[in-house]
Design a protein around this motif. Structure first.
Motif, mmCIF file in Angstrom:
data_model
loop_
_atom_site.group_PDB
_atom_site.id
_atom_site.type_symbol
_atom_site.label_atom_id
_atom_site.label_comp_id
_atom_site.label_asym_id
_atom_site.label_seq_id
_atom_site.Cartn_x
_atom_site.Cartn_y
_atom_site.Cartn_z
ATOM 1 N N ARG A 186 0.852 -1.346 0.151
ATOM 2 C CA ARG A 186 -0.012 -0.219 0.027
ATOM 3 C C ARG A 186 0.758 1.378 0.012
ATOM 4 O O ARG A 186 0.659 2.262 -0.671
ATOM 5 C CB ARG A 186 -1.004 0.230 1.314
ATOM 6 N N GLU A 187 2.004 1.299 0.669
ATOM 7 C CA GLU A 187 3.143 2.253 0.726
ATOM 8 C C GLU A 187 3.515 2.507 -0.518
ATOM 9 O O GLU A 187 3.599 3.498 -1.148
ATOM 10 C CB GLU A 187 3.920 2.079 1.861
ATOM 11 N N LEU A 188 3.892 1.717 -1.418
ATOM 12 C CA LEU A 188 4.486 1.795 -2.480
ATOM 13 C C LEU A 188 3.396 2.145 -3.441
ATOM 14 O O LEU A 188 3.813 3.110 -4.581
ATOM 15 C CB LEU A 188 5.076 0.613 -3.269
ATOM 16 N N MET A 189 2.044 1.955 -3.545
ATOM 17 C CA MET A 189 1.027 2.394 -4.235
ATOM 18 C C MET A 189 0.957 3.804 -4.161
ATOM 19 O O MET A 189 0.747 4.415 -5.313
ATOM 20 C CB MET A 189 -0.249 1.572 -3.958
ATOM 21 N N ARG A 190 0.954 4.295 -2.943
ATOM 22 C CA ARG A 190 0.830 5.660 -2.588
ATOM 23 C C ARG A 190 2.016 6.287 -3.322
ATOM 24 O O ARG A 190 1.740 7.622 -3.923
ATOM 25 C CB ARG A 190 0.742 5.829 -1.186
ATOM 26 N N ILE A 222 -2.885 -11.596 -3.649
ATOM 27 C CA ILE A 222 -2.870 -10.506 -2.584
ATOM 28 C C ILE A 222 -3.047 -9.064 -3.096
ATOM 29 O O ILE A 222 -3.709 -8.285 -2.943
ATOM 30 C CB ILE A 222 -1.855 -10.828 -1.457
ATOM 31 N N LEU A 223 -1.821 -8.977 -3.965
ATOM 32 C CA LEU A 223 -1.704 -7.713 -4.578
ATOM 33 C C LEU A 223 -2.963 -7.190 -5.669
ATOM 34 O O LEU A 223 -3.244 -5.907 -5.313
ATOM 35 C CB LEU A 223 -0.460 -7.502 -5.496
ATOM 36 N N TYR A 229 -3.295 -3.621 -6.709
ATOM 37 C CA TYR A 229 -2.295 -3.183 -7.453
ATOM 38 C C TYR A 229 -2.313 -3.395 -8.897
ATOM 39 O O TYR A 229 -2.956 -4.477 -9.364
ATOM 40 C CB TYR A 229 -1.021 -3.936 -6.863
ATOM 41 N N ASN A 230 -2.066 -2.538 -9.854
ATOM 42 C CA ASN A 230 -2.089 -2.681 -11.236
ATOM 43 C C ASN A 230 -1.291 -4.158 -11.572
ATOM 44 O O ASN A 230 -0.155 -4.021 -11.199
ATOM 45 C CB ASN A 230 -1.588 -1.529 -11.965
ATOM 46 N N PRO A 406 -12.236 -7.576 -12.072
ATOM 47 C CA PRO A 406 -11.724 -6.073 -11.572
ATOM 48 C C PRO A 406 -11.781 -5.869 -9.965
ATOM 49 O O PRO A 406 -12.841 -6.173 -9.415
ATOM 50 C CB PRO A 406 -12.446 -5.359 -12.349
ATOM 51 N N TYR A 407 -10.605 -5.335 -9.659
ATOM 52 C CA TYR A 407 -10.684 -4.638 -8.068
ATOM 53 C C TYR A 407 -11.715 -3.744 -7.816
ATOM 54 O O TYR A 407 -12.059 -2.872 -8.745
ATOM 55 C CB TYR A 407 -9.273 -4.097 -7.813
#
Length: 629
Positions: A186-190, A222-223, A229-230, A406-407
């Motif tokens: 989640r941090e990397l997504m930000r 999970i991602l 996550y894309n 789709p998420y």
């Protein structure tokens, strides 16, 4: 000005038009009169690709028929584990030398720079920050994306906070369990980063093909399903482990990698495969032709299996074309690489003892051969491999590819998304123009900026236009209404300098002051819209954008000519300032955020990061527009 814009409308490129510095309601009215005759640009599908960037974009388009032709070369020489010279330069603080190594990697053809400073004698966070601060000042280096590489997540974060473009974060894994993995993802997504996921879990490192596939598939689920996550930004490193060690349990490591690569790509749509290629022949360091031939042959087979990128010596990868490798050498290499015979390692060791370790894999020389003499051609040895033996043949009984849905983002989306989409689809929309230009027309004095609220403030306040929402709200409301009457569909709050960073110039950086400025600016703009629609009920909807300006400090440029690595402010300080501004603007009722007049993409990234934090905290998402210069 309207005529200057007309060609963009004629080419069908426009969804919204507005003004900036120096423009007024008259400009907006003229632009609307010109552009109303043209249809808006229609929403179109975006091809799913991994999109990275330095100062330049890197849109990775793999060629499934020839993955070797689109292989991304990740330069390995800015990694303390990949270059003794780089390691020494960082340890000794020879930053000029370290930067020169980075420059040479890009000149040699690296598509991405791997940056790793993990060493017991190096303080990782400040070293990573300082090195990247130096790299971003050189456009010939920072034009390529960076891979921020560390086993310590704090160092990865430090690298991302200093990098202007869209990076690759290397790496996270399930080694500590699912919850830390999710938090880091989640941090990397930000940060907007692509992510390398190592094939590790709570049981350890994956060695067999089955374990590699199982761990990567679990991480992918999970991602994609839980984090959103894309898939195009997920890069798996299924562990390139060393072969030719003499230990039988290592003999199939390369074949396991190839097998796992094709199966991971099949089961995890969109995901990419990477790895540290030099690991494969670690035991042959010092013997150039053999080591480089292993790298070339490994990449040949790995790319056929679907490998997308790897940490490599960029120049050698281009020179050591598989088809040009000495055939005798290649036969010995592939016997080991493909685990084709039990005595492959022993034969390779014997063969290695006969050749010059400083020759090249395309021009192998016997030990003692005179420089410049024709290359020695060794007589081929009988290779007892059955004619129908294919170590890389796929399993005939593969499980089906799962169906991925789709998420569904858990955050509640504002209805403004649909309203703005409808507007942009039906016609060109119009945004207001400059606030400062209009304020100048009123020829305000110090007393106008002070009013009762700031009558005892110790600093001069004339020029702090943002506080006029508190001291002369009548003027700001009037300007908003003038823009609405000129045809603006979106008006911006008078908060271009509404952060604590910018307000510090006037000694008004206190949190309560910043909150009041932004909150009342939003309320004032919303009130102006309400008054306008009350008089013109058939001319809605109209929207208020919370203006988030660039601040008066930059994260990518040093204020000191003598010290290009220095920054006048930290990423975390900028994020905090933007977050505080977002809270107040949202509380005041803005319909969307406008991150505007961005001249430093790192400041923009900090704003986006702050907004993502804000949305997660609020449990709601509103539209975000970004205006760059």
């Amino acid at each position: 000005m309207a005529e200057e814009i007309r060609p963009f409308c004629e080419e069908g490129l426009v969804n919204a038009l507005g003004g900036c510095c120096g423009t007024s309601p008259e400009h907006i009215a003229a632009i609307k009169a010109m552009a109303s005759a043209y249809p808006p640009r229609q929403c179109h599908p975006v091809e799913p690709l991994m999109r990275l960037s330095g100062l330049e974009a890197l849109n990775y388009e793999p060629n499934p028929q020839n993955m070797r032709s689109t292989f991304l070369k990740i330069g390995e020489r800015c990694n303390v584990a990949g270059s003794r010279i780089f390691k020494k330069a960082i340890q000794e603080g020879n930053w000029d030398k370290a930067v020169q190594i980075a420059y040479s990697q890009v000149q040699a053809g690296a598509d991405v720079l791997d940056i790793n400073v993990d060493d017991g004698l190096i303080d990782g966070v400040p070293a990573m920050t300082r090195f990247i601060n130096l790299l971003v000042t050189d456009p010939e280096i920072s034009k390529v994306p960076f891979m921020i590489d560390s086993s310590k997540f704090a160092i990865v974060q430090a690298g991302l906070k200093a990098s202007q473009g869209k990076c690759i974060a290397n790496s996270i894994s399930l080694k500590e369990g699912e919850e830390p993995f999710k938090q880091q993802a989640r941090e990397l997504m930000r940060h907007g980063a692509a992510v390398v996921v190592m094939a590790f879990d709570e049981t350890g490192q994956a060695a067999s093909a089955e374990d590699k596939v199982r761990m990567c598939k679990r991480a992918y689920d999970i991602l994609v399903d839980q984090i959103g996550y894309n898939p195009q930004d997920i890069i798996f490193d299924p562990n390139i482990l060393t072969i030719g060690t003499g230990l039988p349990e290592h003999n199939n490591y390369a074949v396991d990698f190839f097998t796992a690569t094709s199966e991971i790509k099949r089961l995890c749509p969109g995901a990419k495969i990477s790895g540290g290629v030099s690991n494969i022949a670690f035991g042959f360091r010092g013997n150039e032709p053999i080591r480089r031939a292993f790298h070339s042959a490994f990449l040949h087979h790995a790319c056929k299996a679907g490998m997308d990128m790897g940490i490599v010596h960029a120049q050698q990868v281009q020179e050591d074309v598989y088809e040009k490798i000495d055939k005798e050498l290649l036969q010995h290499v592939e016997d080991v690489l493909l685990n084709r015979r039990e005595d492959a390692t022993e034969r390779m060791m014997n063969y290695a003892a006969t050749i010059d370790p400083k020759s090249t894999p395309t021009n192998v020389c016997r030990l003692g051969q005179a420089p410049g003499a024709p290359a020695v051609k060794f007589s081929p040895k009988v290779n007892p491999v059955p004619a129908d033996y294919e170590p890389l043949a796929p399993d005939a009984d593969l499980p089906p590819v799962p169906e991925y849905k789709p998420y569904q983002e858990p955050l509640q989306k504002s209805p403004v998304f649909d309203e703005m989409h409808k507007l942009f689809s039906e016609r060109i929309a119009y945004i207001d123009g400059a606030m400062g230009t209009m304020i100048q027309r009123y020829k305000l004095e110090e007393a106008d900026f002070r009013a009762d609220r700031y009558k005892d403030h110790p600093d001069e306040l004339k020029g702090d236009n943002d506080i006029l929402v508190l001291t002369r709200p009548d003027i700001i409301e009037s300007i908003h209404i003038q823009y609405l009457e000129s045809g603006a569909d979106i008006i911006e709050t008078n908060t271009f300098n509404g952060t604590s960073i910018s307000q510090a110039d006037y000694n008004l950086q206190a949190k309560n002051e910043v909150y009041d400025i932004n909150f009342h600016a939003a309320k004032l703009a919303k009130g102006a819209v309400a008054k306008f629609l009350e008089q013109h009920p058939d001319q809605g909807p109209r929207f208020v954008a919370g203006a988030i300006g660039p601040t008066n400090k930059t994260l990518s440029v040093s204020p000191s000519v003598e010290n290009p690595a220095f920054r006048g402010i930290t990423y975390d300080e900028v994020v905090e300032a933007y977050y505080d501004q977002a809270v107040a603007l949202y509380d005041g009722g803005v319909d969307l955020f406008m991150v505007e007049t961005i001249f430093d993409t790192l400041n923009s990234k900090a704003a986006i990061y702050a907004l993502e934090q804000f949305f997660e905290a609020k449990g709601v998402r509103i539209p975000v527009m970004i205006s760059g210069t």
